[in-house]
Design a protein around this motif. Structure first.
Motif, PDB file in Angstrom:
ATOM      1  N   ASP A 172      53.766  -2.791  -0.569  1.00 19.62           N
ATOM      2  CA  ASP A 172      53.284  -3.472  -0.772  1.00 19.62           C
ATOM      3  C   ASP A 172      54.426  -4.818  -0.674  1.00 19.62           C
ATOM      4  O   ASP A 172      55.411  -4.328  -0.901  1.00 19.62           O
ATOM      5  CB  ASP A 172      52.488  -4.306  -1.465  1.00 19.62           C
ATOM      6  CG  ASP A 172      51.185  -5.629  -1.255  1.00 19.62           C
ATOM      7  OD1 ASP A 172      52.157  -5.867  -0.127  1.00 19.62           O
ATOM      8  OD2 ASP A 172      50.946  -6.558  -2.630  1.00 19.62           O
ATOM      9  N   SER A 173      54.701  -5.650   0.103  1.00 22.74           N
ATOM     10  CA  SER A 173      56.011  -6.806   0.816  1.00 22.74           C
ATOM     11  C   SER A 173      56.447  -7.437  -0.512  1.00 22.74           C
ATOM     12  O   SER A 173      57.564  -7.731  -0.355  1.00 22.74           O
ATOM     13  CB  SER A 173      55.281  -7.456   2.014  1.00 22.74           C
ATOM     14  OG  SER A 173      53.940  -8.334   1.089  1.00 22.74           O
ATOM     15  N   GLY A 198      54.964  -9.864  -1.625  1.00 21.97           N
ATOM     16  CA  GLY A 198      54.322 -11.399  -1.246  1.00 21.97           C
ATOM     17  C   GLY A 198      53.247 -12.014  -1.985  1.00 21.97           C
ATOM     18  O   GLY A 198      52.389 -12.424  -2.074  1.00 21.97           O
ATOM     19  N   TYR A 199      53.052 -10.856  -3.208  1.00 22.35           N
ATOM     20  CA  TYR A 199      51.757 -10.676  -3.824  1.00 22.35           C
ATOM     21  C   TYR A 199      52.310 -10.670  -5.419  1.00 22.35           C
ATOM     22  O   TYR A 199      52.621 -11.964  -6.023  1.00 22.35           O
ATOM     23  CB  TYR A 199      50.663 -10.201  -3.617  1.00 22.35           C
ATOM     24  CG  TYR A 199      49.433 -10.371  -4.433  1.00 22.35           C
ATOM     25  CD1 TYR A 199      48.864 -10.964  -4.262  1.00 22.35           C
ATOM     26  CD2 TYR A 199      48.915  -9.138  -5.450  1.00 22.35           C
ATOM     27  CE1 TYR A 199      47.716 -11.164  -5.129  1.00 22.35           C
ATOM     28  CE2 TYR A 199      48.108  -9.399  -6.412  1.00 22.35           C
ATOM     29  CZ  TYR A 199      47.399 -10.342  -6.081  1.00 22.35           C
ATOM     30  OH  TYR A 199      46.050 -10.276  -6.774  1.00 22.35           O
ATOM     31  N   ASP A 249      53.592 -12.658   2.838  1.00 21.30           N
ATOM     32  CA  ASP A 249      52.635 -12.992   3.226  1.00 21.30           C
ATOM     33  C   ASP A 249      52.058 -14.306   2.169  1.00 21.30           C
ATOM     34  O   ASP A 249      53.625 -13.598   0.391  1.00 21.30           O
ATOM     35  CB  ASP A 249      51.300 -12.661   3.182  1.00 21.30           C
ATOM     36  CG  ASP A 249      51.185 -12.120   2.037  1.00 21.30           C
ATOM     37  OD1 ASP A 249      51.399 -10.758   1.535  1.00 21.30           O
ATOM     38  OD2 ASP A 249      49.891 -11.624   1.475  1.00 21.30           O
ATOM     39  N   CYS A 273      50.167 -15.823  -0.922  1.00 25.08           N
ATOM     40  CA  CYS A 273      48.194 -15.071  -1.540  1.00 25.08           C
ATOM     41  C   CYS A 273      47.875 -16.432  -1.998  1.00 25.08           C
ATOM     42  O   CYS A 273      48.287 -16.576  -3.459  1.00 25.08           O
ATOM     43  CB  CYS A 273      47.654 -13.764  -2.122  1.00 25.08           C
ATOM     44  SG  CYS A 273      46.811 -14.228  -2.999  1.00 25.08           S
ATOM     45  N   ILE A 333      48.862  -9.762   7.449  1.00 22.26           N
ATOM     46  CA  ILE A 333      47.755  -9.817   6.128  1.00 22.26           C
ATOM     47  C   ILE A 333      46.956 -11.306   7.193  1.00 22.26           C
ATOM     48  O   ILE A 333      47.801 -12.239   7.014  1.00 22.26           O
ATOM     49  CB  ILE A 333      48.899  -9.779   4.715  1.00 22.26           C
ATOM     50  CG1 ILE A 333      49.388  -8.446   4.755  1.00 22.26           C
ATOM     51  CG2 ILE A 333      47.491  -9.879   3.915  1.00 22.26           C
ATOM     52  CD1 ILE A 333      49.803  -8.268   3.580  1.00 22.26           C
ATOM     53  N   GLN A 364      45.020 -13.878   5.902  1.00 22.58           N
ATOM     54  CA  GLN A 364      45.014 -14.797   4.661  1.00 22.58           C
ATOM     55  C   GLN A 364      43.840 -15.762   4.945  1.00 22.58           C
ATOM     56  O   GLN A 364      42.809 -15.616   5.923  1.00 22.58           O
ATOM     57  CB  GLN A 364      45.960 -15.822   4.189  1.00 22.58           C
ATOM     58  CG  GLN A 364      46.934 -14.145   2.935  1.00 22.58           C
ATOM     59  CD  GLN A 364      46.719 -13.906   2.006  1.00 22.58           C
ATOM     60  OE1 GLN A 364      46.032 -14.163   1.447  1.00 22.58           O
ATOM     61  NE2 GLN A 364      47.514 -13.447   1.673  1.00 22.58           N
ATOM     62  N   GLY A 421      43.854 -10.189   2.954  1.00 23.22           N
ATOM     63  CA  GLY A 421      44.665 -10.014   1.934  1.00 23.22           C
ATOM     64  C   GLY A 421      43.920 -11.609   1.902  1.00 23.22           C
ATOM     65  O   GLY A 421      42.947 -12.375   1.821  1.00 23.22           O
ATOM     66  N   GLY A 422      44.100 -12.500   0.525  1.00 18.97           N
ATOM     67  CA  GLY A 422      43.518 -13.031  -0.538  1.00 18.97           C
ATOM     68  C   GLY A 422      42.574 -12.953  -0.657  1.00 18.97           C
ATOM     69  O   GLY A 422      41.540 -14.316  -1.167  1.00 18.97           O
ATOM     70  N   LEU A 423      41.695 -12.054  -1.108  1.00 19.56           N
ATOM     71  CA  LEU A 423      40.503 -11.203  -1.818  1.00 19.56           C
ATOM     72  C   LEU A 423      40.622 -10.765  -2.797  1.00 19.56           C
ATOM     73  O   LEU A 423      41.672  -9.953  -3.080  1.00 19.56           O
ATOM     74  CB  LEU A 423      39.620 -10.734  -0.215  1.00 19.56           C
ATOM     75  CG  LEU A 423      39.869 -11.448   0.892  1.00 19.56           C
ATOM     76  CD1 LEU A 423      38.508 -11.121   1.909  1.00 19.56           C
ATOM     77  CD2 LEU A 423      38.270 -13.212   0.180  1.00 19.56           C
ATOM     78  N   SER A 424      39.469 -10.782  -4.021  1.00 20.97           N
ATOM     79  CA  SER A 424      39.073 -10.900  -5.349  1.00 20.97           C
ATOM     80  C   SER A 424      40.725 -10.752  -5.553  1.00 20.97           C
ATOM     81  O   SER A 424      40.933 -10.057  -6.506  1.00 20.97           O
ATOM     82  CB  SER A 424      39.808  -8.706  -5.152  1.00 20.97           C
ATOM     83  OG  SER A 424      38.683  -8.371  -6.073  1.00 20.97           O
ATOM     84  N   VAL A 425      40.454 -11.974  -5.884  1.00 21.77           N
ATOM     85  CA  VAL A 425      41.709 -12.611  -6.387  1.00 21.77           C
ATOM     86  C   VAL A 425      40.666 -13.792  -7.401  1.00 21.77           C
ATOM     87  O   VAL A 425      41.205 -15.473  -7.985  1.00 21.77           O
ATOM     88  CB  VAL A 425      42.435 -13.853  -5.703  1.00 21.77           C
ATOM     89  CG1 VAL A 425      43.391 -12.627  -5.208  1.00 21.77           C
ATOM     90  CG2 VAL A 425      41.445 -14.470  -4.771  1.00 21.77           C
ATOM     91  N   MET A 438      43.261  -5.019   0.712  1.00 25.27           N
ATOM     92  CA  MET A 438      44.105  -5.464  -0.377  1.00 25.27           C
ATOM     93  C   MET A 438      43.893  -5.441  -1.820  1.00 25.27           C
ATOM     94  O   MET A 438      43.081  -6.846  -2.070  1.00 25.27           O
ATOM     95  CB  MET A 438      45.551  -6.052   0.320  1.00 25.27           C
ATOM     96  CG  MET A 438      46.199  -6.114   1.682  1.00 25.27           C
ATOM     97  SD  MET A 438      47.251  -6.823   1.366  1.00 25.27           S
ATOM     98  CE  MET A 438      49.052  -5.129   0.972  1.00 25.27           C
ATOM     99  N   GLY A 439      43.769  -4.441  -2.228  1.00 28.55           N
ATOM    100  CA  GLY A 439      43.218  -5.083  -4.353  1.00 28.55           C
ATOM    101  C   GLY A 439      42.136  -4.723  -4.418  1.00 28.55           C
ATOM    102  O   GLY A 439      41.732  -5.588  -4.885  1.00 28.55           O
TER     103      GLY A 439
END
Ligand code: PRF
Length: 376
Positions: A92-93, A95-96, A146, A148, A192, A194, A220-224, A251-252
């Motif tokens: 992973d970059s 970015g999270y 990215d 998030c 990714i 968003q 990305g940006g889900l399950s947050v 992701m995640g």
């Protein structure tokens, strides 16, 4: 990297495929154990190979860059050589992690300035240096830089953030194209999507990411923190906009039932800390539901942790023994619970793949989603 789409389910959007990387083949759908600092917590690489049957693991740019640092990884000849994992790796970059872990982070057009959670030192991540860092770490699949946004985010913020992620992506692609792999084997960049929980933003982001024509795509940006149904709605929406002939990575995510639902929407790859992190707290996932192994009711249950498990430790050690290890604060508890949960997650996606190939995924999934959530 090559992706072969082998079969699509008739009753859902689930797919079975095969990814070929320089370090070997990954059969999809797949779950990737998280090895943040180059180690899947409490589990040896040998146990990952023999018991868990992991095909690919994750590493984190943020953590590896801060410690041990690029000098050491570069001298070792890359992360595969450094940690002794010779199968595929995805990084992973940062970015999270930079948003969830670092102190005093400040987002600018150029990148993110942040302070290390280890020693407070100041650093700058940009799309360009994050590509260079991931070249040096040497993962087979690397991720775009990215942002998030948190949940909930206001529409205006979510839109600005998504647009920044898109501009950063173009800088990532440019830098990636201008640089060579550090160790001779091919690396692949995934962009990714968003867009928070806004349908029009998600569609716009999916279309933008698809237009970049990378070898695989991530969501990305889900399950947050959003409701599960909202995650499924967003995931289904973007999967319809993504090219069918490329792998899709959510992701995640997530719980076993989240994974089955999202496979049904067309996702091919998953990662999550849940099997290891929750395992270290005594939460075990099984085909019959969720167990808290620290519960008194397991104190004299001498049945195997999981009689039907594909991993030897789950068949050979009893529930009572594992509970005892937790109550006594023994390190082995963390190892056995992590191996159990990871092998269950791998078994879950392996079985999902079989059901897709047999054309029986949809009814099987409907039954399993209920069963997996039972508290035992
Ligand atoms: N971006 C990146 N990594 C991630 C996420 C993201 O949005 C998530 C969100 N669930 C997990 N890991 N780069």
């Amino acid at each position: 990297m090559d992706f072969e789409l082998i079969s699509t389910d008739s009753g859902s959007s689930a797919r079975a495929g095969k990814i070929t990387t320089a370090h070997g083949v990954i059969e999809t759908p797949i779950f990737m154990p998280v090895g943040t600092v180059g180690s899947v917590k409490a589990v040896t690489q040998e146990q990952l190979r023999a018991d868990v049957k992991a095909q690919i693991i994750l590493g984190n740019t943020y953590h590896l860059y801060l410690r041990p640092g690029l000098d050491v990884i570069s001298k070792a000849g890359g992360l595969h050589k450094f940690n002794g994992w010779d199968r595929p790796i995805l990084t992973d970059s940062g970015g999270y992690q930079v948003f969830s872990l670092a102190a005093n982070r400040k987002i600018k057009e150029e990148g993110v300035v942040f302070q290390s959670h280890i020693d407070g030192s100041r650093h700058l991540f940009t799309p360009e240096n994050v590509m260079d860092i991931q070249r040096t770490i040497g993962a087979d699949i690397i991720m775009a830089f990215d942002e998030c946004p948190p949940y909930p985010s206001e529409y205006r913020y979510a839109r600005k953030s998504m647009e920044l992620t898109h501009r950063w992506l173009d800088r990532c692609i440019k830098r990636f194209g201008e640089t060579e792999p550090a160790y001779g084997y091919e690396q692949t960049l995934f962009p990714i999507i968003q867009g928070s929980t806004y349908k029009d933003l998600r569609v716009a982001s999916a279309e933008y990411i698809a237009s970049r024509d990378c070898a695989g795509n991530a969501i990305g940006g889900l399950s947050v923190g959003e409701p599960e149904q909202e995650m499924y709605d967003m995931c289904g929406l973007v999967c319809e906009k993504l090219p069918v002939e490329k792998p899709r990575y959510l992701m995640g995510v997530g719980t076993p039932w989240n994974i089955l639902q999202n496979i049904g929407l067309g996702v091919d790859m998953f990662d999550c800390v849940m099997p290891t992190r929750n395992g270290r707290n005594g939460m075990l996932f099984t085909w019959e539901g969720v167990i808290n192994i620290k519960n008194k009711k397991w104190a004299d249950d001498f049945s195997p942790i999981d009689a039907n498990s594909t991993s030897a430790p789950s068949r050979e050690y009893t529930k009572a023994y594992l509970r005892h290890l937790f109550v006594a604060g023994e390190f082995l508890a963390l190892t056995l619970a992590s191996i159990h949960n990871l092998s269950f997650y791998l078994e879950l996606v392996t079985e999902a793949r079989k059901q897709i190939l047999a054309g029986t995924f949809a009814p099987w999934k409907a039954k399993m989603v209920q069963q997996l959530q039972v508290r035992r």
